[in-house]
Write an enzyme that holds these catalytic residues in place. Structure first.
Site, PDB file in Angstrom:
ATOM      1  N   THR A 383       0.842  -1.176   0.000  1.00  0.00           N
ATOM      2  CA  THR A 383       0.000   0.000   0.000  1.00  0.00           C
ATOM      3  C   THR A 383       0.883   1.232   0.000  1.00  0.00           C
ATOM      4  OG1 THR A 383      -1.642  -1.207   1.300  1.00  0.00           O
ATOM      5  CG2 THR A 383      -1.805   1.178   1.372  1.00  0.00           C
ATOM      6  N   GLY A 466      -1.182  -3.897   5.383  1.00  0.00           N
ATOM      7  CA  GLY A 466      -2.081  -4.981   5.752  1.00  0.00           C
ATOM      8  C   GLY A 466      -2.605  -4.872   7.176  1.00  0.00           C
TER       9      GLY A 466
END
Length: 575
Positions: A383, A466
Site C-alpha cells: 500500500t 495490511g
C-alpha cells in the site's frame, strides 16, 4: 532502510536506557533524522519525487487535495508495487473553511456476474490471490474526482501532468521499490499484459534504472482531458470489459459504469485529551479505536516504552480488537435487511468506552491469551500512504492500494496499470458478514487516520501494511501521547507486530495458539525474556512493520511539522 535495525540495536546498547530506545548521543528517543518544519505547506509520501510533485502543485496555487491527487498519480507510476489506478482509495480531509473532517470510501465492488455459488460449484474454498477472480472494481479514479470536486482548485489535467511527463520521459526506480518489484515479477508474469507492461525483457527494473510507462501516460492523459467517465464509461471501460471476457474474468462494463464511491462520516474516540479519527467499515480502522479504548484504562505514565508490560498489554488489546474485526467488519450495505439500521449502532457499540471496559477485564496481566472470542455484539498488503497540508490549513490523509504485492497481475494491454486483488479478502462461507456476494465491497485493510486536539487539526498520519495498519496507528498515537515522542521519533521507534489473530478473510482459521509476536530490533532482551515467561511466542521478522508518513500542525508557532518512514524510500518536505 536495511541499516535501521542495526542502528536501533546500537542506540539501545550504548545509551543504557533500552526501555525508551534512547539515542546514543542525546539520550532522547531514537530518530533517524530531525523533524521537517515549514511555514506554508508540507507533503510526506513514500517516494521523494512524489513529495516534490505535491509541493510543486501547491506552489502553483493548488490545494492540499490537488497535491495529494498529484502525488498519488505519481506513486501509481513510480511505486506500482503498492498502488495504482487499478486499486481503491480512502481519505480523511480537514477542511479549514467548515472546520470539520470529511471521509471518502473509495472502495469498489465485486463483479455482478460472479456468484458465491460459482465458487462453490468450481471447488473453491478460498478466492485465489492472483488472476481474474479476486478483481474488484477499482475505486481510485472516482475518488480522485469526488475529492477534487469538493476540495480541488487546479484543473485535473494540470494535476495529472507531472505524472504524465514522468511516465513518458522516465524516472529512476528507488531501492525498496526495486526490491519488491523483483519479488513480484516471477509471480505475476504469467498473467496477460503484465510482462509486456511491467518488465524490461522479462525482469524487474533495477535500482537507479529509468522506468517509462507510456501506456499509463496515455490513460492519465485521457482521464485528465475527458474526466471521470472516461475511465468508468468510456473507451477505457470498454477495453477493460473485453480484456476480462478474453481472459476468464467476470468484471464487466456495467460494473464500472455503475460504480460510485461514498462520502462517510469519520468516527473517533477520545484518548487522553486527543481525538483519534478513522473511517467506519468496510475498512478496519475502528480496530485502532477499539485498541486505544482498551489501553486507555492503563497508566502508561508508569509503564515505560519497550517494557514487557507495555508490549504485553498492547498485544492483548490487539487480540481482542481483532477478534471483533474478524466477526463484524464488513460492507454495511450487505447486513440483513432488518440489521442495516443497526450497522451504525454496531460501530458505535464497538468503539464505546463501556464495551472496552468489558473487553479489558479479559486481559490477564501475567499471561498471554491463546484464544479470544469476538464480543457479544451484533496480512500481506502492499500500500502507499501520503499526507499533504497547504497554506490555508487544509490537511489530507490519503491511502491507496492494489492490495497484495502488485495486485492481481491482470494488466489490460495498452492501459499501463494493474488491477487490484482485493476480492481475495472475501469469505467463501455463507452467512458470514464478509461472505462473497455480487456487487459487494470486501473487507478492507487500508485505513487513513487523523488526530484532533481541542477541536483543531493536529496530526494527519497513516501506517501502511495490511493487518499492521491498526496496530501501527495505535503505536503512533501511544508514542506521541503516552511516551512524549516527537513526530519523527514516533515513527522510528521499534514496532510491535502481532500475527495469527482470527482473520476476516479466507477460511477464517481461528486463533487457538496465541499467534506470533514479532518485535523489531531495538527491544531489550529483558523485555523479550519476560514476554516469553508470560506465554508469548516471539519471533524475529524482517519487514512486516509498515510504512509511516505524518504531518502535524503546530498552532502555537503557525508551522507544519513533517515526518517520513525510515523503512521506505520516502521523504517529508515543505516550504
Amino acid at each position: 532502510m536495511r541499516h535501521l535495525p542495526a542502528l536501533l540495536a546500537l542506540a539501545t546498547s550504548l545509551a543504557g536506557a533500552p526501555a525508551m530506545c534512547a539515542d546514543r548521543i542525546t539520550g532522547q528517543p531514537f530518530a533517524t533524522r530531525s523533524e521537517v518544519i515549514a511555514p506554508e505547506a508540507m507533503a510526506a509520501t513514500s517516494h521523494p519525487l512524489a513529495t516534490q510533485i505535491a509541493l510543486d502543485t501547491m506552489r502553483r496555487g493548488g490545494s492540499a487535495m490537488d497535491a495529494a491527487i498529484a502525488a498519488n498519480a505519481a506513486l501509481g507510476l513510480m511505486e506500482p508495487t503498492g498502488n495504482g489506478i487499478g486499486g481503491d482509495l480512502f481519505a480523511i480531509v480537514w477542511d479549514p473553511k467548515t472546520k470539520k473532517l470529511y471521509g471518502y470510501n473509495g472502495s469498489g465492488r465485486s463483479p455482478r456476474a460472479l456468484t458465491l455459488e460459482w465458487f462453490q460449484e468450481n471447488g473453491y474454498t478460498e478466492i485465489p490471490p492472483h488472476g481474474p477472480l479476486p478483481v474488484t472494481v477499482p475505486g481510485t479514479v472516482d475518488a480522485w474526482f469526488a475529492l477534487h470536486g469538493r476540495f480541488g482548485r487546479l484543473p485535473m489535467r494540470e494535476v495529472l501532468q507531472p505524472s504524465i511527463d514522468y511516465a513518458r520521459k522516465g524516472h529512476p526506480v528507488h531501492e525498496t521499490i526495486a526490491h519488491y518489484w523483483g519479488r513480484s515479477v516471477p509471480v505475476l508474469s504469467k498473467w496477460p499484459g503484465f510482462a509486456e507492461q511491467f518488465t524490461i525483457n522479462g525482469r524487474a527494473p533495477r535500482k537507479g534504472e529509468l522506468w517509462r510507462n507510456p501506456n499509463l501516460a496515455n490513460t492519465l492523459e485521457t482521464i485528465g482531458r475527458e474526466g471521470r467517465d472516461a475511465f468508468y464509461k468510456g473507451e477505457v471501460a470498454r477495453r477493460i470489459d473485453a480484456y476480462f471476457r478474453q481472459n476468464g474474468g467476470f468484471l464487466r462494463y456495467e460494473d464500472l459504469a455503475t460504480h460510485q464511491g461514498e462520502w462517510v462520516e469519520p468516527v473517533g474516540t477520545g484518548y487522553r485529551g486527543v481525538e483519534v479519527w478513522e473511517l467506519p467499515p468496510n475498512g478496519q480502522g475502528i480496530a485502532a479505536l477499539q485498541m486505544l479504548n482498551i489501553l486507555e484504562g492503563y497508566d502508561f505514565s508508569r509503564i515505560p516504552f519497550g517494557s514487557a508490560e507495555h508490549v504485553h498489554l498492547f498485544v492483548e488489546a490487539k487480540k481482542l480488537a481483532f477478534a471483533d474485526r474478524a466477526r463484524w467488519y464488513a460492507d454495511p450495505d450487505f447486513f440483513p435487511e432488518d440489521d442495516r439500521k443497526a450497522a451504525q449502532a454496531l460501530v458505535q457499540r464497538l468503539i464505546s468506552k463501556d464495551y472496552a471496559a468489558g473487553r479489558r477485564a479479559l486481559i490477564a496481566p501475567d499471561r498471554a491469551a491463546r484464544a479470544v472470542d469476538a464480543g457479544a455484539v451484533l496480512n500481506q498488503g502492499d500500500t502507499i500512504y501520503l499526507t499533504t497540508a497547504d497554506k490555508d490549513g487544509m490537511m489530507v490523509s490519503l491511502i491507496q492500494s492494489n492490495y497484495r504485492g502488485m495486485g492481481s497481475g491482470m494488466a489490460p494491454p495498452g492501459l499501463g496499470f494493474i488491477f487490484q486483488d482485493r476480492g481475495e479478502q472475501f469469505v467463501l462461507k455463507p452467512g458470514h458478514p464478509n461472505s462473497y456476494a455480487p456487487g459487494k465491497r470486501p473487507f478492507h485493510t487500508i485505513i487513513p487516520a487523523f488526530i484532533t486536539r481541542d477541536g483543531k487539526p493536529w496530526v494527519s498520519f497513516g501506517v501502511m501494511g495490511g493487518a499492521m495498519q491498526p496496530q501501527g496507528h495505535v503505536q503512533i498515537v501511544m508514542n506521541l501521547v503516552d511516551f512524549g515522542m516527537n513526530l519523527q521519533e514516533a515513527g522510528d521507534a521499534p514496532r510491535i507486530h502481532h500475527d495469527g489473530s482470527t482473520d476476516p478473510a479466507g477460511q477464517l482459521v481461528e486463533m487457538r495458539d496465541g499467534g506470533v509476536l514479532n518485535l523489531e530490533t531495538g527491544f531489550p532482551y529483558e523485555t523479550i525474556r519476560e514476554l516469553m515467561r508470560r506465554g508469548h511466542r516471539i519471533q524475529f521478522a524482517d519487514g512486516p512493520y509498515g510504512g509511516y508518513q505524518a504531518i502535524a500542525r503546530d498552532h502555537e508557532n503557525g508551522v507544519y511539522v513533517g515526518a517520513s518512514e525510515s523503512r521506505k524510500d520516502g521523504q517529508a518536505a515543505g516550504y
